[in-house]
Design a protein around this motif. Sequence first.
Motif, mmCIF file in Angstrom:
data_model
loop_
_atom_site.group_PDB
_atom_site.id
_atom_site.type_symbol
_atom_site.label_atom_id
_atom_site.label_comp_id
_atom_site.label_asym_id
_atom_site.label_seq_id
_atom_site.Cartn_x
_atom_site.Cartn_y
_atom_site.Cartn_z
ATOM 1 N N TRP A 34 -5.315 3.746 6.976
ATOM 2 C CA TRP A 34 -3.691 2.901 6.328
ATOM 3 C C TRP A 34 -3.527 4.648 6.261
ATOM 4 O O TRP A 34 -3.648 4.540 5.198
ATOM 5 C CB TRP A 34 -3.822 1.885 4.989
ATOM 6 C CG TRP A 34 -4.320 0.691 6.243
ATOM 7 C CD1 TRP A 34 -6.108 0.158 5.632
ATOM 8 C CD2 TRP A 34 -4.214 -0.439 6.276
ATOM 9 N NE1 TRP A 34 -6.095 -0.517 6.553
ATOM 10 C CE2 TRP A 34 -4.577 -1.671 7.083
ATOM 11 C CE3 TRP A 34 -2.253 -0.122 6.649
ATOM 12 C CZ2 TRP A 34 -4.173 -2.844 7.299
ATOM 13 C CZ3 TRP A 34 -2.026 -1.831 7.301
ATOM 14 C CH2 TRP A 34 -2.968 -2.607 7.930
ATOM 15 N N THR A 35 -2.239 5.028 6.417
ATOM 16 C CA THR A 35 -1.493 6.101 5.995
ATOM 17 C C THR A 35 -0.333 5.781 6.512
ATOM 18 O O THR A 35 -0.168 4.874 6.854
ATOM 19 C CB THR A 35 -2.539 7.370 6.839
ATOM 20 O OG1 THR A 35 -2.412 6.878 8.054
ATOM 21 C CG2 THR A 35 -3.972 7.850 6.075
ATOM 22 N N LYS A 36 0.168 6.998 6.601
ATOM 23 C CA LYS A 36 1.619 6.996 6.713
ATOM 24 C C LYS A 36 1.734 7.341 8.336
ATOM 25 O O LYS A 36 2.564 6.187 9.013
ATOM 26 C CB LYS A 36 2.588 8.124 5.647
ATOM 27 C CG LYS A 36 2.782 8.033 4.321
ATOM 28 C CD LYS A 36 4.040 6.623 4.185
ATOM 29 C CE LYS A 36 4.044 6.719 2.485
ATOM 30 N NZ LYS A 36 4.170 5.379 2.055
ATOM 31 N N ARG A 37 0.944 8.025 9.022
ATOM 32 C CA ARG A 37 0.988 8.082 10.449
ATOM 33 C C ARG A 37 -0.173 8.283 10.929
ATOM 34 O O ARG A 37 -1.345 8.017 10.642
ATOM 35 C CB ARG A 37 1.093 9.902 10.593
ATOM 36 C CG ARG A 37 2.688 10.477 9.886
ATOM 37 C CD ARG A 37 2.882 11.880 10.070
ATOM 38 N NE ARG A 37 1.525 12.601 10.587
ATOM 39 C CZ ARG A 37 0.789 13.905 11.442
ATOM 40 N NH1 ARG A 37 2.206 14.201 11.811
ATOM 41 N NH2 ARG A 37 0.391 14.412 10.781
ATOM 42 N N ARG B 293 0.947 -1.153 0.245
ATOM 43 C CA ARG B 293 0.278 0.507 -0.035
ATOM 44 C C ARG B 293 1.148 1.372 0.167
ATOM 45 O O ARG B 293 1.930 0.788 1.421
ATOM 46 C CB ARG B 293 -0.687 -0.693 1.241
ATOM 47 C CG ARG B 293 -1.498 1.036 1.509
ATOM 48 C CD ARG B 293 -2.236 1.169 2.787
ATOM 49 N NE ARG B 293 -0.932 1.045 3.853
ATOM 50 C CZ ARG B 293 -0.533 2.322 3.849
ATOM 51 N NH1 ARG B 293 -0.643 3.641 3.186
ATOM 52 N NH2 ARG B 293 0.500 2.075 4.546
ATOM 53 N N ASN B 294 0.421 2.247 -1.320
ATOM 54 C CA ASN B 294 1.891 3.487 -1.045
ATOM 55 C C ASN B 294 1.189 4.372 -0.765
ATOM 56 O O ASN B 294 0.916 5.382 -1.464
ATOM 57 C CB ASN B 294 2.096 3.448 -2.391
ATOM 58 C CG ASN B 294 1.167 2.836 -3.365
ATOM 59 O OD1 ASN B 294 0.327 2.445 -3.581
ATOM 60 N ND2 ASN B 294 2.162 3.067 -4.114
ATOM 61 N N ALA B 295 -0.173 3.947 -0.900
ATOM 62 C CA ALA B 295 -1.822 5.620 -1.245
ATOM 63 C C ALA B 295 -3.024 5.876 0.327
ATOM 64 O O ALA B 295 -3.094 4.890 0.986
ATOM 65 C CB ALA B 295 -2.401 5.885 -1.815
ATOM 66 N N PRO B 296 -3.147 6.680 1.153
ATOM 67 C CA PRO B 296 -3.728 6.826 1.940
ATOM 68 C C PRO B 296 -5.468 6.110 1.689
ATOM 69 O O PRO B 296 -6.338 6.448 0.424
ATOM 70 C CB PRO B 296 -4.205 8.398 2.305
ATOM 71 C CG PRO B 296 -3.328 9.331 1.524
ATOM 72 C CD PRO B 296 -2.584 8.079 0.708
ATOM 73 N N ASP C 217 -2.687 10.137 10.894
ATOM 74 C CA ASP C 217 -3.714 10.538 10.579
ATOM 75 C C ASP C 217 -4.923 9.132 10.121
ATOM 76 O O ASP C 217 -5.805 9.788 9.410
ATOM 77 C CB ASP C 217 -3.327 10.683 8.968
ATOM 78 C CG ASP C 217 -2.565 11.717 8.774
ATOM 79 O OD1 ASP C 217 -2.612 13.239 9.762
ATOM 80 O OD2 ASP C 217 -1.123 11.777 8.488
ATOM 81 N N GLU C 218 -4.746 8.371 10.486
ATOM 82 C CA GLU C 218 -5.421 7.155 10.376
ATOM 83 C C GLU C 218 -6.384 7.002 11.711
ATOM 84 O O GLU C 218 -7.735 7.001 11.546
ATOM 85 C CB GLU C 218 -4.598 6.081 11.324
ATOM 86 C CG GLU C 218 -3.271 5.366 9.613
ATOM 87 C CD GLU C 218 -2.785 4.113 10.061
ATOM 88 O OE1 GLU C 218 -3.120 3.635 11.174
ATOM 89 O OE2 GLU C 218 -2.166 3.533 9.697
ATOM 90 N N LYS D 292 -4.835 -3.932 15.130
ATOM 91 C CA LYS D 292 -4.379 -2.463 14.622
ATOM 92 C C LYS D 292 -6.325 -1.532 14.795
ATOM 93 O O LYS D 292 -7.292 -2.860 14.757
ATOM 94 C CB LYS D 292 -4.423 -2.163 12.809
ATOM 95 C CG LYS D 292 -4.247 -0.864 11.982
ATOM 96 C CD LYS D 292 -4.110 -0.857 10.911
ATOM 97 C CE LYS D 292 -3.955 -0.074 9.827
ATOM 98 N NZ LYS D 292 -3.045 0.661 10.381
#
Length: 241
Positions: A90-93, A38-41, A96-97, A156
Amino acid sequence: MIHEVDDALQSLLTADVLAGTGVEVVFEAPTREWAARRNAPTVNLFLYDIRESVVHRQQGRVPEYDADGTTVAIHSPPRWFALSYLATAWTKRPQDEHRLLSVLLAGLLPHPVLPADRLSGSLRALGLAVPCDIARPPGEGRALADVWSALGGELKPSLDLVVTAPLSAGRRVAAPPVTDALLVRAVDASGGPLETPAREEVRRPRYEGDREEPGAPAVPVGTRRVRGEAARRPPPGPVPR
């Protein structure tokens, strides 16, 4: 029915709840391998449980009518099934999730049922409300920790989304209306002398479009109406008693 619920949820989230955010809505299993790719929100709605909602089960039959009010088919009541989705962000931080989960929660709470304009196929044809519950506590035997263990991923934050959708139980075409003539006979059973003949009254049924001529004989029971040349033939003799 299941794919139609998927389509309704994706349409609702993409066009209303997450409109303008650029967040993708998918229905993948959130395994370690998927998370690594996964590479995008992303908002993931993983369907992890399907079971019948027995509290919605009904008995009986539902008739279907045509424009003239004639019964053309008989339906069994639909069966209802609870589709449970594991909703994750699912995000980088992590912050944000959490914001995405908050947006999901706030956006779905005002929708206790899926909007009718988001339904398609058999769900739209049935015309029934489709309940939608967000953050419902998992029922017995549905611990979310066990779901994560089965997926091989790390625990999660998630929301449990349950959509209870109807599935048609079948349609049986009804027999055509009966058009046989009916002979109605009334007999005087007052117990008079034997030589006195019983008095009878015969009523001839009327049908739309038929022309009843004076002195026309009654049609015996079980005889189907006939038209054309066959209708002008002499009627059969009286039925012996």
